[in-house]
Motif scaffolding. Structure first.
Motif, PDB file in Angstrom:
ATOM      1  N   GLU A  27     -69.611 -22.388   2.048  1.00 34.36           N
ATOM      2  CA  GLU A  27     -69.462 -22.895   4.024  1.00 34.36           C
ATOM      3  C   GLU A  27     -70.839 -23.637   3.961  1.00 34.36           C
ATOM      4  OE1 GLU A  27     -69.177 -19.857   6.101  1.00 34.36           O
ATOM      5  OE2 GLU A  27     -67.523 -19.392   5.495  1.00 34.36           O
ATOM      6  N   ARG A  28     -71.694 -23.048   2.795  1.00 37.54           N
ATOM      7  CA  ARG A  28     -73.117 -24.076   3.348  1.00 37.54           C
ATOM      8  C   ARG A  28     -73.110 -25.718   1.887  1.00 37.54           C
ATOM      9  NH1 ARG A  28     -77.163 -21.560   5.832  1.00 37.54           N
ATOM     10  NH2 ARG A  28     -78.983 -22.721   5.060  1.00 37.54           N
ATOM     11  N   GLY A  29     -72.557 -25.469   1.244  1.00 44.89           N
ATOM     12  CA  GLY A  29     -72.596 -27.174   0.530  1.00 44.89           C
ATOM     13  C   GLY A  29     -72.878 -26.902  -0.483  1.00 44.89           C
ATOM     14  N   HIS A  30     -72.637 -25.264  -1.213  1.00 45.75           N
ATOM     15  CA  HIS A  30     -73.193 -25.301  -2.338  1.00 45.75           C
ATOM     16  C   HIS A  30     -72.053 -25.726  -3.683  1.00 45.75           C
ATOM     17  CE1 HIS A  30     -77.091 -22.550  -2.179  1.00 45.75           C
ATOM     18  NE2 HIS A  30     -76.371 -23.042  -1.166  1.00 45.75           N
ATOM     19  N   ALA A  31     -72.133 -26.135  -4.297  1.00 52.21           N
ATOM     20  CA  ALA A  31     -70.459 -26.088  -5.728  1.00 52.21           C
ATOM     21  C   ALA A  31     -71.232 -24.793  -6.691  1.00 52.21           C
ATOM     22  CB  ALA A  31     -70.943 -27.384  -6.361  1.00 52.21           C
ATOM     23  N   LEU A  32     -70.762 -24.254  -7.263  1.00 53.85           N
ATOM     24  CA  LEU A  32     -70.814 -22.660  -7.825  1.00 53.85           C
ATOM     25  C   LEU A  32     -69.832 -23.377  -8.848  1.00 53.85           C
ATOM     26  CD1 LEU A  32     -71.273 -21.514  -4.687  1.00 53.85           C
ATOM     27  CD2 LEU A  32     -69.685 -19.147  -5.553  1.00 53.85           C
ATOM     28  N   GLN A  33     -70.693 -22.684 -10.311  1.00 50.63           N
ATOM     29  CA  GLN A  33     -70.567 -22.677 -11.573  1.00 50.63           C
ATOM     30  C   GLN A  33     -70.486 -21.637 -12.014  1.00 50.63           C
ATOM     31  OE1 GLN A  33     -72.812 -25.394 -13.913  1.00 50.63           O
ATOM     32  NE2 GLN A  33     -71.128 -24.897 -15.979  1.00 50.63           N
ATOM     33  N   VAL A  34     -69.396 -20.880 -12.186  1.00 55.53           N
ATOM     34  CA  VAL A  34     -69.265 -19.658 -12.579  1.00 55.53           C
ATOM     35  C   VAL A  34     -69.565 -19.189 -14.425  1.00 55.53           C
ATOM     36  CG1 VAL A  34     -67.512 -17.072 -12.475  1.00 55.53           C
ATOM     37  CG2 VAL A  34     -67.987 -18.510 -10.668  1.00 55.53           C
ATOM     38  N   LEU A  35     -70.017 -18.185 -14.425  1.00 54.53           N
ATOM     39  CA  LEU A  35     -70.842 -18.031 -15.727  1.00 54.53           C
ATOM     40  C   LEU A  35     -70.385 -16.300 -16.887  1.00 54.53           C
ATOM     41  CD1 LEU A  35     -73.672 -19.937 -16.432  1.00 54.53           C
ATOM     42  CD2 LEU A  35     -71.921 -21.258 -17.262  1.00 54.53           C
ATOM     43  N   ARG A  36     -69.634 -17.004 -16.992  1.00 52.46           N
ATOM     44  CA  ARG A  36     -69.036 -15.183 -18.349  1.00 52.46           C
ATOM     45  C   ARG A  36     -70.077 -14.796 -19.118  1.00 52.46           C
ATOM     46  NH1 ARG A  36     -63.130 -17.265 -20.164  1.00 52.46           N
ATOM     47  NH2 ARG A  36     -64.959 -18.550 -21.079  1.00 52.46           N
ATOM     48  N   HIS A  87     -69.610 -10.545 -14.597  1.00 54.08           N
ATOM     49  CA  HIS A  87     -69.441  -9.535 -16.050  1.00 54.08           C
ATOM     50  C   HIS A  87     -68.477  -8.777 -16.846  1.00 54.08           C
ATOM     51  CE1 HIS A  87     -74.247  -9.999 -15.009  1.00 54.08           C
ATOM     52  NE2 HIS A  87     -74.216  -9.658 -15.902  1.00 54.08           N
ATOM     53  N   VAL A  88     -67.586  -9.045 -15.091  1.00 53.81           N
ATOM     54  CA  VAL A  88     -66.284  -8.651 -15.004  1.00 53.81           C
ATOM     55  C   VAL A  88     -65.294  -9.534 -14.081  1.00 53.81           C
ATOM     56  CG1 VAL A  88     -66.246  -6.594 -16.167  1.00 53.81           C
ATOM     57  CG2 VAL A  88     -67.554  -6.597 -13.054  1.00 53.81           C
ATOM     58  N   ALA A  89     -64.200  -9.749 -14.535  1.00 58.99           N
ATOM     59  CA  ALA A  89     -63.595 -10.468 -13.044  1.00 58.99           C
ATOM     60  C   ALA A  89     -63.814 -10.028 -11.782  1.00 58.99           C
ATOM     61  CB  ALA A  89     -62.055 -10.853 -13.904  1.00 58.99           C
ATOM     62  N   ASP A  92     -69.632 -17.204 -21.999  1.00 60.10           N
ATOM     63  CA  ASP A  92     -70.242 -18.365 -21.928  1.00 60.10           C
ATOM     64  C   ASP A  92     -71.965 -18.749 -22.189  1.00 60.10           C
ATOM     65  OD1 ASP A  92     -67.837 -19.527 -20.905  1.00 60.10           O
ATOM     66  OD2 ASP A  92     -68.249 -18.895 -18.450  1.00 60.10           O
ATOM     67  N   ASP A  93     -72.091 -19.533 -22.688  1.00 60.95           N
ATOM     68  CA  ASP A  93     -74.045 -20.351 -22.930  1.00 60.95           C
ATOM     69  C   ASP A  93     -74.157 -20.257 -21.920  1.00 60.95           C
ATOM     70  OD1 ASP A  93     -75.694 -20.818 -24.184  1.00 60.95           O
ATOM     71  OD2 ASP A  93     -74.787 -22.972 -24.814  1.00 60.95           O
TER      72      ASP A  93
END
Length: 237
Positions: free
Chosen positions: A28-37, A13-15, A41-42
């Motif tokens: 570290e556990r192998g997650h790929a993160l996609q950040v949605l604002r 919600h805020v940077a 963002d939709d």
């Protein structure tokens, strides 16, 4: 490059309120993160292409301010759909309030808590991943003014005298935290800058928070890392 084992959607919600140590643990556990604002963002991708995990972070607005911020309704909808599907979700502060709203519980202004202070775990909390916070004296960073009713069927994990609903779980797939165990101490200055108006209105001296961060911030962050890692392990993530 090692291929990611999991995917995580992060609603931000805020940077300056980012995933912090939770993000570190996830990578570290192998997650790929996609950040949605949020609001930009939709967020429909959360429902149409569900990730292994959804993380909903904090922010300075209220869940009930949906007339001023109409995108909040869509955010609640995608969280509700994920909860109904039993898919894993972690909510922090505003994120915990959004999970509560999506679960049909009331969210409303409460007692403002800002700064480092302990929570009191329930018996269930001591048996949960939150038990990792004991090594830091149950201290966490508080930064909130709203609260919520406990969703039906949720299990209360921690409280404070002023704010009884500090953490709760819904089944094994949802963890909601009113406080901020994700914060990296070295980045707290961004919070002091970003929330300067709120601090001023509350009569809180940022120097006090800064000094306390030096004293206990690293230990709290380490405990937060272990807490998130344990929850993810138990969730198979």
């Amino acid at each position: 490059m090692t291929q990611a084992r999991f995917t995580t959607h992060v609603i931000q919600h805020v940077a300056f309120e980012d995933a912090g140590v939770l993000g570190d643990v996830l990578r570290e556990r192998g997650h790929a993160l996609q950040v949605l604002r949020a609001g930009i963002d939709d967020l429909s991708v959360v429902a149409t292409h569900p990730a292994d995990l959804l993380v909903v972070l904090g922010g300075p607005i209220g869940v009930y301010e949906n007339e001023a911020y109409p995108w909040l309704d869509a955010e609640v909808d995608v969280i509700r759909a994920r909860l109904e599907a039993g898919r894993p979700v972690i909510g922090v502060c505003l994120g915990a309030q959004l999970i509560a709203r999506a679960s049909g519980a009331r969210v409303y202004p409460g007692t403002r808590e800002i700064g480092w202070a302990p929570v009191q775990p329930t018996a269930a909390g001591r048996e949960s991943a939150l038990a990792e916070l004991e090594s830091a004296g149950w201290n966490v960073l508080h930064w909130h003014g709203d609260t919520f009713d406990l969703p039906a069927g949720a299990q209360l994990l921690a409280s404070t005298a002023a704010v009884p609903h500090q953490a709760y779980a819904i089944g094994r797939h949802a963890l909601a935290l009113q406080f901020h165990p994700e914060v990296r101490p070295a980045e707290l200055e961004g919070w002091l800058i970003g929330h300067t108006v709120e601090l001023g209105k509350a009569g809180i001296d940022p120097r006090a928070i800064r000094a306390r961060t030096v004293e206990i911030g690293a230990g709290v962050a380490a405990a937060g890392r272990r807490m998130f890692a344990r929850w993810l392990e138990e969730a198979g993530l």
